[in-house]
Motif scaffolding. Structure first.
Motif, PDB file in Angstrom:
ATOM      1  N   HIS A 207     -11.016   0.852   7.904  1.00 45.80           N
ATOM      2  CA  HIS A 207     -10.660   2.257   8.058  1.00 45.80           C
ATOM      3  C   HIS A 207      -9.386   2.396   8.886  1.00 45.80           C
ATOM      4  N   HIS A 208      -8.525   3.296   8.476  1.00 45.21           N
ATOM      5  CA  HIS A 208      -7.330   3.570   9.277  1.00 45.21           C
ATOM      6  C   HIS A 208      -6.845   4.975   8.979  1.00 45.21           C
ATOM      7  N   ASP A 209      -6.049   5.503   9.873  1.00 44.80           N
ATOM      8  CA  ASP A 209      -5.437   6.805   9.661  1.00 44.80           C
ATOM      9  C   ASP A 209      -3.943   6.619   9.438  1.00 44.80           C
ATOM     10  N   HIS A 210      -3.264   7.724   9.140  1.00 46.44           N
ATOM     11  CA  HIS A 210      -1.867   7.618   8.738  1.00 46.44           C
ATOM     12  C   HIS A 210      -0.945   8.525   9.543  1.00 46.44           C
ATOM     13  N   LEU A 211       0.215   7.991   9.858  1.00 46.23           N
ATOM     14  CA  LEU A 211       1.321   8.762  10.415  1.00 46.23           C
ATOM     15  C   LEU A 211       2.397   8.805   9.335  1.00 46.23           C
TER      16      LEU A 211
ATOM     17  N   TYR B 177      -1.257   5.165  -3.835  1.00 50.25           N
ATOM     18  CA  TYR B 177      -2.442   4.315  -3.955  1.00 50.25           C
ATOM     19  C   TYR B 177      -2.459   3.219  -2.911  1.00 50.25           C
ATOM     20  N   GLU B 178      -3.628   2.991  -2.344  1.00 46.74           N
ATOM     21  CA  GLU B 178      -3.793   1.832  -1.482  1.00 46.74           C
ATOM     22  C   GLU B 178      -5.089   1.125  -1.824  1.00 46.74           C
ATOM     23  N   ILE B 179      -5.196  -0.120  -1.372  1.00 50.37           N
ATOM     24  CA  ILE B 179      -6.377  -0.911  -1.674  1.00 50.37           C
ATOM     25  C   ILE B 179      -7.569  -0.304  -0.946  1.00 50.37           C
TER      26      ILE B 179
ATOM     27  N   GLY C 164       0.791  -1.224   0.000  1.00 53.46           N
ATOM     28  CA  GLY C 164       0.000   0.000   0.000  1.00 53.46           C
ATOM     29  C   GLY C 164       0.824   1.274   0.000  1.00 53.46           C
ATOM     30  N   HIS C 165       0.168   2.397  -0.312  1.00 54.95           N
ATOM     31  CA  HIS C 165       0.791   3.717  -0.303  1.00 54.95           C
ATOM     32  C   HIS C 165       1.898   3.850  -1.336  1.00 54.95           C
ATOM     33  N   ALA C 166       1.789   3.133  -2.434  1.00 52.01           N
ATOM     34  CA  ALA C 166       2.821   3.226  -3.460  1.00 52.01           C
ATOM     35  C   ALA C 166       2.474   4.329  -4.453  1.00 52.01           C
TER      36      ALA C 166
ATOM     37  N   VAL D   2       2.866   5.014   8.240  1.00 53.53           N
ATOM     38  CA  VAL D   2       2.439   3.998   9.195  1.00 53.53           C
ATOM     39  C   VAL D   2       0.935   4.145   9.401  1.00 53.53           C
ATOM     40  N   GLU D   3       0.243   3.018   9.410  1.00 49.07           N
ATOM     41  CA  GLU D   3      -1.204   3.049   9.591  1.00 49.07           C
ATOM     42  C   GLU D   3      -1.553   2.819  11.060  1.00 49.07           C
ATOM     43  N   PHE D   4      -2.583   3.493  11.514  1.00 51.49           N
ATOM     44  CA  PHE D   4      -3.024   3.253  12.888  1.00 51.49           C
ATOM     45  C   PHE D   4      -4.509   3.550  12.993  1.00 51.49           C
TER      46      PHE D   4
HETATM   47 ZN   LIG Z   1      -3.178   3.389   4.482  1.00 50.54          ZN
END
Ligand SMILES: [Zn+2]
Ligand SMILES: [Zn+2]
Length: 153
Positions: A97-101, A90-92, A42-44, A110-112
């Motif tokens: 649901h998640h947020d990002h650092l 891009y991520e799937i 993810g996040h590419a 980093v997802e949290f």
């Molecule tokens: Zn993400």
């Protein structure tokens, strides 16, 4: 394809039917791009995906990767993110649901998820008369690895 999970099969099927609707051809090149995207963590960015795609098929061009990611976004398989107005990543789309650092030094993402923050956002919205449909939260800072490097240097 290597080991396909049920959900990546679904994603493929949805992509194919979207291509049919749009009267676009399903091509082996597009398949490779979708495969590489679904395998990733993810996040590419397009640049990064392009790098990985080329290892499998050096004849695939940057523009094809770019256009395929747009198509994947349009049909709801990929989510396009712009962290601090940076290039698209891009991520799937159907992950939980998640947020990002985001690390401002090395760019690590980093997802949290934190239940209290989620609840407070609901509350804040409700107080202002909103029914919350979604949110994007991005926190910026220096990651643990980079902080360690700094204190050593
Ligand atoms: Zn993400
Ligand atoms: Zn870092």
């Amino acid at each position: 394809m290597a080991k396909a999970t049920a959900s990546s099969d679904d994603a493929f099927a949805r992509f194919k039917s979207y291509l049919r609707e749009q009267r676009l051809k399903s091509t082996a090149q597009r398949d490779v791009i979708v495969e590489v995207f679904l395998e990733g963590s993810g996040h590419a960015s397009v640049e990064e995906l392009y790098g990985r795609v080329r290892k499998r098929n050096p004849r695939i061009g940057y523009a094809t990767v770019y256009r395929t990611m747009k198509l994947l976004t349009e049909c709801g398989i990929a989510d396009e993110r712009h962290f601090r107005n940076g290039e698209a990543r891009y991520e799937i789309a159907e992950k939980e649901h998640h947020d990002h650092l985001i690390c401002e030094r090395c760019g690590k993402i980093v997802e949290f998820e934190e239940d209290r923050i989620e609840a407070l956002q609901e509350q804040a919205a409700r107080k202002l008369g909103f029914e919350l449909r979604g949110h994007k939260m991005e926190l910026y800072g220096i990651c643990a690895d980079c902080r360690r490097k700094k204190s050593r240097g």
